[in-house]
Design an enzyme around this catalytic site. Sequence first.
Site, PDB file in Angstrom:
ATOM      1  N   ASP A 387       0.836  -1.202   0.000  1.00  0.00           N
ATOM      2  CA  ASP A 387       0.000   0.000   0.000  1.00  0.00           C
ATOM      3  C   ASP A 387       0.879   1.264   0.000  1.00  0.00           C
ATOM      4  O   ASP A 387       2.082   1.190  -0.237  1.00  0.00           O
ATOM      5  CB  ASP A 387      -0.898  -0.067   1.246  1.00  0.00           C
ATOM      6  CG  ASP A 387      -2.279   0.493   0.977  1.00  0.00           C
ATOM      7  OD1 ASP A 387      -2.364   1.495   0.257  1.00  0.00           O
ATOM      8  OD2 ASP A 387      -3.251  -0.063   1.497  1.00  0.00           O
ATOM      9  N   GLY A 429      -3.483   4.779  -8.027  1.00  0.00           N
ATOM     10  CA  GLY A 429      -3.353   5.372  -9.363  1.00  0.00           C
ATOM     11  C   GLY A 429      -2.514   6.632  -9.403  1.00  0.00           C
ATOM     12  O   GLY A 429      -2.420   7.285 -10.452  1.00  0.00           O
ATOM     13  N   ASP A 450     -10.498   3.105  -3.237  1.00  0.00           N
ATOM     14  CA  ASP A 450     -11.178   1.872  -2.817  1.00  0.00           C
ATOM     15  C   ASP A 450     -12.583   1.754  -3.409  1.00  0.00           C
ATOM     16  O   ASP A 450     -13.334   2.719  -3.449  1.00  0.00           O
ATOM     17  CB  ASP A 450     -11.300   1.833  -1.293  1.00  0.00           C
ATOM     18  CG  ASP A 450      -9.952   1.577  -0.634  1.00  0.00           C
ATOM     19  OD1 ASP A 450      -8.916   1.724  -1.311  1.00  0.00           O
ATOM     20  OD2 ASP A 450      -9.951   1.242   0.555  1.00  0.00           O
TER      21      ASP A 450
END
Length: 637
Positions: A387, A429, A450
């Site tokens: 992440d 992104g 999300d």
Amino acid sequence: MYTPFVLLVCLHSPSVQGQVSIAALDLSAVEQEWGEPHADRSVEGHALSIGGKSFEHGLGTHASSQFAIALGGQATRFHALVGADDETLPKQGSIEFRVLGDGKELWKSGLLHSGAAAKEVDLPLAGVKSLLLLVEDGGDGNSYDHADWAMATIEAEAGATIQSLAAPREEAVVLTPLPGPEPHLHAASVTGVRPGHPFLYGIPATGDRPMRFSAENLPEGLTLDAATGRISGKLAEKGEYKVILTAKNARGTDERLLRIVCGAQIALTPPLGWNSWNCFAGAVDDAKVRSAADAMVASGLAQHGWTYINIDDCWEAGRDAKGNILCNEKFPDMQALGDYIHSKGLRFGIYSSPGRTTCAGFTASWEHEEQDAQTWASWGVDYVKYDWCSYDDIAKDHSLPELKKPYSVMRAALDKAPRDIVFSLCQYGMGDVWQWGAEVGGNCWRTTGDITDTWGSMAGIGFAQNGHEKFAGPGHWNDPDMLVVGKVGWGNLHPTKLTPNEQYTHISLWCLLCSPLLIGCDMAQLDAFTLNLLTNDEVLEVSQDPLGIQAARVAQNGETEVWAKKMEDGSLAVGLFNRGQIEAQVSVNWKELGLQGAQRVRDLWRQKDLGVSEGSFATSVARHGAALIRIFPAKKR
Ligand code: GAL
């Protein structure tokens, strides 16, 4: 084609004399994708205002929205002034209003932007029994689409009953025939492995058990367990090995070619599996992950190629004196959990972040990247989702070198691990990650924030993927986030809010997009409809085609879209989508697909041939629904 069986329920509302404001009806029947409907106020609760002019009455809603009203054939006129509310900045919102009477379009506003003056609609309604007031998102997603039906009134005969109608409910129709008792081998016809790294492949096959498996031309270093169909071992040399798999049971035999490509690349087709986040979020624990692995096998999903069992965030608990990452009390023995998952022929995934803490605030990999990669490898990890979150405290800015850095560092760390580990980038992104995700060694990269289980979220993300197709291919995939079918809820489980047709759209689109497919629901509570959605081998073949070509949009016409991708055998997989709120005819002509002449069309959800078409194909597609077809040259399969 996928006309749903719909239920309509009248909601109580008083009978009217002369004229009724639609805002006086029962607004619990209004369906909208953001916020709540308001009587005489905008969706955000302000006085209604369009193009600088205020209105005393009306309905404030948000695209996409629908409001069905029963008129009983006693109404005479509908009148309103419609537009985007001034509570958003000029041009921010773009919407289209539509009025339908008894399923037929009576009026549409054309595209309206915030800041523009209200548009008048004035319609005779004699004989019309039901009115449907729609606001569409203008084809560009629903951001800032605050929509006002200002001064909207229905005139009716004295004593008429005008009532809200509860939004239609779709029945969950199972479209795909269940697998038969005879053996059928499934899943991608290619798989990748690196030399010297452990290989584990459970041969996916449906059919009655017991089943015996065999593998011809299995290269040295690999062995097959004939009873379970598991191939394991290591390959010393690079190369491509063409193995003929056979599955046999009392009902027959099936044979299929599997190419095992030993080289630098893994994830040669999009990974198929499960991830804990969309169902359990912070409530994930060892037992739930084991139950997901159990269900992956018991439900039959593994027999169709579903493989990864991935833990997301919330397993971490600081470091020991040597800096080794520790697991919290919910994961007493991560290596044993990895072994358990592998013992079922499945693969094991985990999660971390490059900063000091993960997104949920647990210990992350900052300055421990190599150590963590080694620890994960010792637990048998096959997939890492990496992440971003607290890395914002470390990165100087969001320039490309800063965005790339943590992923290059973890890539180098994973390369030193003695296993194949799929590397999944999750930074939503930023910096157009699709342009450089492969360069930093990502096997997939999230292209968006999300997902949630709403039409606005799923369709907003899915249909925004056009243009990313040139960056995807074997070993490196765009990832528009995990699936939201079945029971999801981020720790608070509920059946997905997507309607059945929206779910057909979700899976059709994600397969066309060659996205990793990570089931996001509680696998222990899979229902027949969800299982059916996830086990259609002809649909999964669209995702798992070895060419790895991501679909692109080939046509768009108002609320309908056509997406297509080329398959290895020269056929085309084509999705016909209806993003609108009423059933629509969706068509594609061969020119748009680069085809000509007679073509055989097959319905992939129903696994049924639809005959030969010349020049074009058209079908009726339900509200928010999809048809997924495959087009073959007419004479050969
Ligand atoms: C988010 C990520 C989610 C989930 C979550 C865990 O940043 O997009 O998919 O992994 O973190 O905290």
